[in-house]
Design a protein around this motif. Structure first.
Motif, PDB file in Angstrom:
ATOM      1  N   GLU A 294       0.829  -1.197   0.000  1.00 62.66           N
ATOM      2  CA  GLU A 294       0.000   0.000   0.000  1.00 62.66           C
ATOM      3  C   GLU A 294       0.871   1.258   0.000  1.00 62.66           C
ATOM      4  O   GLU A 294       1.952   1.292   0.572  1.00 62.66           O
ATOM      5  CB  GLU A 294      -0.924  -0.009   1.213  1.00 62.66           C
ATOM      6  CG  GLU A 294      -1.959  -1.139   1.182  1.00 62.66           C
ATOM      7  CD  GLU A 294      -2.854  -1.076  -0.032  1.00 62.66           C
ATOM      8  OE1 GLU A 294      -3.238   0.043  -0.431  1.00 62.66           O
ATOM      9  OE2 GLU A 294      -3.174  -2.128  -0.581  1.00 62.66           O
ATOM     10  N   SER A 295       0.365   2.305  -0.634  1.00 64.20           N
ATOM     11  CA  SER A 295       1.115   3.547  -0.750  1.00 64.20           C
ATOM     12  C   SER A 295       0.127   4.691  -0.907  1.00 64.20           C
ATOM     13  O   SER A 295      -0.902   4.543  -1.568  1.00 64.20           O
ATOM     14  CB  SER A 295       2.036   3.492  -1.973  1.00 64.20           C
ATOM     15  OG  SER A 295       2.579   4.754  -2.266  1.00 64.20           O
ATOM     16  N   PRO A 296       0.415   5.865  -0.312  1.00 65.62           N
ATOM     17  CA  PRO A 296      -0.417   7.035  -0.611  1.00 65.62           C
ATOM     18  C   PRO A 296      -0.248   7.420  -2.074  1.00 65.62           C
ATOM     19  O   PRO A 296       0.772   7.137  -2.697  1.00 65.62           O
ATOM     20  CB  PRO A 296       0.142   8.113   0.326  1.00 65.62           C
ATOM     21  CG  PRO A 296       1.535   7.670   0.634  1.00 65.62           C
ATOM     22  CD  PRO A 296       1.517   6.178   0.617  1.00 65.62           C
ATOM     23  N   LEU A 297      -1.253   8.079  -2.623  1.00 63.72           N
ATOM     24  CA  LEU A 297      -1.208   8.466  -4.028  1.00 63.72           C
ATOM     25  C   LEU A 297      -0.472   9.780  -4.247  1.00 63.72           C
ATOM     26  O   LEU A 297       0.015  10.036  -5.360  1.00 63.72           O
ATOM     27  CB  LEU A 297      -2.635   8.574  -4.582  1.00 63.72           C
ATOM     28  CG  LEU A 297      -3.448   7.286  -4.559  1.00 63.72           C
ATOM     29  CD1 LEU A 297      -4.848   7.544  -5.117  1.00 63.72           C
ATOM     30  CD2 LEU A 297      -2.759   6.180  -5.343  1.00 63.72           C
ATOM     31  N   TYR A 298      -0.403  10.604  -3.196  1.00 62.78           N
ATOM     32  CA  TYR A 298       0.258  11.906  -3.329  1.00 62.78           C
ATOM     33  C   TYR A 298       0.933  12.222  -2.003  1.00 62.78           C
ATOM     34  O   TYR A 298       0.365  11.984  -0.932  1.00 62.78           O
ATOM     35  CB  TYR A 298      -0.771  12.990  -3.679  1.00 62.78           C
ATOM     36  CG  TYR A 298      -0.137  14.284  -4.165  1.00 62.78           C
ATOM     37  CD1 TYR A 298       0.109  14.465  -5.522  1.00 62.78           C
ATOM     38  CD2 TYR A 298       0.231  15.288  -3.269  1.00 62.78           C
ATOM     39  CE1 TYR A 298       0.704  15.631  -5.983  1.00 62.78           C
ATOM     40  CE2 TYR A 298       0.814  16.466  -3.726  1.00 62.78           C
ATOM     41  CZ  TYR A 298       1.055  16.636  -5.086  1.00 62.78           C
ATOM     42  OH  TYR A 298       1.656  17.785  -5.544  1.00 62.78           O
ATOM     43  N   ARG A 299       2.148  12.753  -2.066  1.00 62.40           N
ATOM     44  CA  ARG A 299       2.853  13.128  -0.829  1.00 62.40           C
ATOM     45  C   ARG A 299       2.625  14.601  -0.532  1.00 62.40           C
ATOM     46  O   ARG A 299       3.016  15.483  -1.302  1.00 62.40           O
ATOM     47  CB  ARG A 299       4.349  12.874  -0.939  1.00 62.40           C
ATOM     48  CG  ARG A 299       5.059  12.963   0.435  1.00 62.40           C
ATOM     49  CD  ARG A 299       6.554  13.090   0.310  1.00 62.40           C
ATOM     50  NE  ARG A 299       6.959  14.448   0.043  1.00 62.40           N
ATOM     51  CZ  ARG A 299       7.156  15.397   0.963  1.00 62.40           C
ATOM     52  NH1 ARG A 299       6.959  15.121   2.246  1.00 62.40           N
ATOM     53  NH2 ARG A 299       7.532  16.616   0.618  1.00 62.40           N
ATOM     54  N   PHE A 300       1.998  14.856   0.618  1.00 59.56           N
ATOM     55  CA  PHE A 300       1.853  16.221   1.098  1.00 59.56           C
ATOM     56  C   PHE A 300       3.098  16.620   1.887  1.00 59.56           C
ATOM     57  O   PHE A 300       3.817  15.768   2.400  1.00 59.56           O
ATOM     58  CB  PHE A 300       0.590  16.353   1.950  1.00 59.56           C
ATOM     59  CG  PHE A 300      -0.675  16.174   1.153  1.00 59.56           C
ATOM     60  CD1 PHE A 300      -1.291  17.273   0.586  1.00 59.56           C
ATOM     61  CD2 PHE A 300      -1.227  14.913   0.958  1.00 59.56           C
ATOM     62  CE1 PHE A 300      -2.453  17.123  -0.158  1.00 59.56           C
ATOM     63  CE2 PHE A 300      -2.389  14.755   0.209  1.00 59.56           C
ATOM     64  CZ  PHE A 300      -2.999  15.853  -0.354  1.00 59.56           C
ATOM     65  N   LYS A 301       3.348  17.891   1.989  1.00 62.17           N
ATOM     66  CA  LYS A 301       4.612  18.373   2.544  1.00 62.17           C
ATOM     67  C   LYS A 301       4.799  18.062   4.019  1.00 62.17           C
ATOM     68  O   LYS A 301       5.925  18.125   4.536  1.00 62.17           O
ATOM     69  CB  LYS A 301       4.736  19.878   2.290  1.00 62.17           C
ATOM     70  CG  LYS A 301       4.886  20.212   0.813  1.00 62.17           C
ATOM     71  CD  LYS A 301       4.984  21.712   0.570  1.00 62.17           C
ATOM     72  CE  LYS A 301       5.179  22.028  -0.912  1.00 62.17           C
ATOM     73  NZ  LYS A 301       4.051  21.563  -1.742  1.00 62.17           N
ATOM     74  N   ASP A 302       3.726  17.699   4.722  1.00 63.84           N
ATOM     75  CA  ASP A 302       3.863  17.333   6.131  1.00 63.84           C
ATOM     76  C   ASP A 302       4.070  15.832   6.315  1.00 63.84           C
ATOM     77  O   ASP A 302       4.111  15.343   7.449  1.00 63.84           O
ATOM     78  CB  ASP A 302       2.643  17.797   6.929  1.00 63.84           C
ATOM     79  CG  ASP A 302       1.338  17.161   6.451  1.00 63.84           C
ATOM     80  OD1 ASP A 302       1.342  16.517   5.375  1.00 63.84           O
ATOM     81  OD2 ASP A 302       0.314  17.318   7.142  1.00 63.84           O
ATOM     82  N   GLN A 303       4.214  15.092   5.216  1.00 57.50           N
ATOM     83  CA  GLN A 303       4.424  13.648   5.294  1.00 57.50           C
ATOM     84  C   GLN A 303       5.912  13.330   5.078  1.00 57.50           C
ATOM     85  O   GLN A 303       6.621  14.062   4.393  1.00 57.50           O
ATOM     86  CB  GLN A 303       3.575  12.932   4.240  1.00 57.50           C
ATOM     87  CG  GLN A 303       2.079  13.097   4.485  1.00 57.50           C
ATOM     88  CD  GLN A 303       1.240  12.553   3.342  1.00 57.50           C
ATOM     89  OE1 GLN A 303       1.692  12.459   2.207  1.00 57.50           O
ATOM     90  NE2 GLN A 303      -0.003  12.204   3.645  1.00 57.50           N
ATOM     91  N   PRO A 304       6.389  12.234   5.673  1.00 61.52           N
ATOM     92  CA  PRO A 304       7.820  11.914   5.561  1.00 61.52           C
ATOM     93  C   PRO A 304       8.209  11.513   4.138  1.00 61.52           C
ATOM     94  O   PRO A 304       7.391  11.001   3.372  1.00 61.52           O
ATOM     95  CB  PRO A 304       7.989  10.733   6.521  1.00 61.52           C
ATOM     96  CG  PRO A 304       6.625  10.114   6.598  1.00 61.52           C
ATOM     97  CD  PRO A 304       5.661  11.254   6.490  1.00 61.52           C
TER      98      PRO A 304
END
Length: 321
Positions: free
Chosen positions: A210-220
């Motif tokens: 599993e993986s997020p689809l988009y990395r937001f700037k508050d995510q590692p």
């Protein structure tokens, strides 16, 4: 036998032009575009075990740039013959040890030259039996592969078909406002294999986890980041392609998080429209060669108790522009 030794042996053993019985007559080869398909052409009359002329390889390279997928029927190859044929088109893709990809080996971080895409052979199997979502191979590396070949040896009775998406057609179909918005954007595609290693959350059925689809700037940030153009230029045809997969974690460079996530979701929905897609119904002996610079590919799931063995060779590419 190491990968390097295997490749050297393949070239050493390859048929030579001075052996007439092993030389392919280029007049026997016919390239027929797929009827009503978004991409792809079938190559008839070619025996990949034979020595190929410069005229034939040039013709095939031109056809690949035009059709993006070439399908060679009724091949019978061992690994060395397969390698010798593939290297007419380029060098073998070898990423650095700190950039893991499918089948990277623990001892040196590099995948074997011939990767078993399989649930069938035991040790050394890769990708399992589940769905593989649309992606471009090695998109998260600094120098992504230019193309790959996949050779069908064993096939399940049910499922397991592979589809390709023409990302040139997908780009061409965008409205002019969207093209103007995205033409100069840079995209980071994060390495799903690093996420797998660090989270230990591998889903064995699909080979990715599993993986997020988009990395937001508050995510590692879990992996090295290599920005590439969201719209890349095909180095041979000069055409623009929308270079974005559908499910790996990505991030637009210097772009607002919410707006970037929404734009990527919109483009991903667009890419997956059926008019850009070709689905291949495999037959044993098929070798499919695709241009990784302007396509995505995916796989249907198939029953875990049915055997599927294909072998993949990936060819080195250059920095996208």
């Amino acid at each position: 036998m190491t990968s390097l030794t295997q490749l050297s042996q393949a070239i050493h053993d390859a048929p030579r032009w001075h052996q007439p019985e092993q030389f392919q007559n280029s007049d026997e080869i016919k390239i027929i575009p797929q009827d009503h398909a978004a991409l792809g052409a079938i190559v008839y009359g070619l025996d990949a075990r034979k020595a190929q002329s410069g005229e034939t390889i040039y013709k095939l390279k031109q056809a690949l740039a035009q059709h993006l997928v070439l399908i060679f029927k009724q091949q019978t190859l061992d690994d060395l013959q397969y390698l010798a044929f593939a290297t007419y088109f380029g060098a073998i893709f070898r990423p650095s040890a700190d950039t893991p990809v499918l089948a990277s080996q623990q001892e040196n971080g590099v995948p074997p030259d011939v990767v078993p895409v399989s649930n069938a052979v035991g040790q050394g199997d890769y990708t399992g039996h589940g769905e593989l979502t649309p992606h471009a191979d090695h998109q998260w590396t600094p120098l992504p592969s230019f193309g790959s070949l996949l050779y069908a040896i064993e096939l399940p009775k049910d499922g397991g078909k592979t589809s390709w998406i023409n990302t040139i057609k997908a780009y061409d179909a965008l409205d002019e406002e969207t093209k103007a918005e995205i033409d100069q954007l840079q995209l980071i595609t994060y390495n799903p294999f690093v996420r797998r290693q660090k989270t230990k959350d591998l889903n064995e059925s699909n080979g990715y986890g599993e993986s997020p689809l988009y990395r937001f700037k508050d995510q590692p940030i879990l992996s090295h980041a290599y920005p590439h153009p969201l719209v890349r230029i095909h180095p041979e045809s000069g055409r623009k392609a929308l270079w974005l997969n559908t499910h790996t974690e990505v991030e637009l460079v210097n772009y607002d998080d919410q707006a970037g996530s929404a734009l990527i979701a919109k483009l991903r929905a667009h890419i997956q429209k059926p008019e850009f897609r070709y689905e291949h119904d495999w037959q044993i002996g098929d070798v499919v060669f695709w241009d990784n610079q302007a396509t995505l590919h995916s796989r249907q799931p198939f029953p875990a108790d049915q055997r599927r063995l294909l072998k993949r060779i990936s060819l080195a590419g250059s920095r996208p522009f």
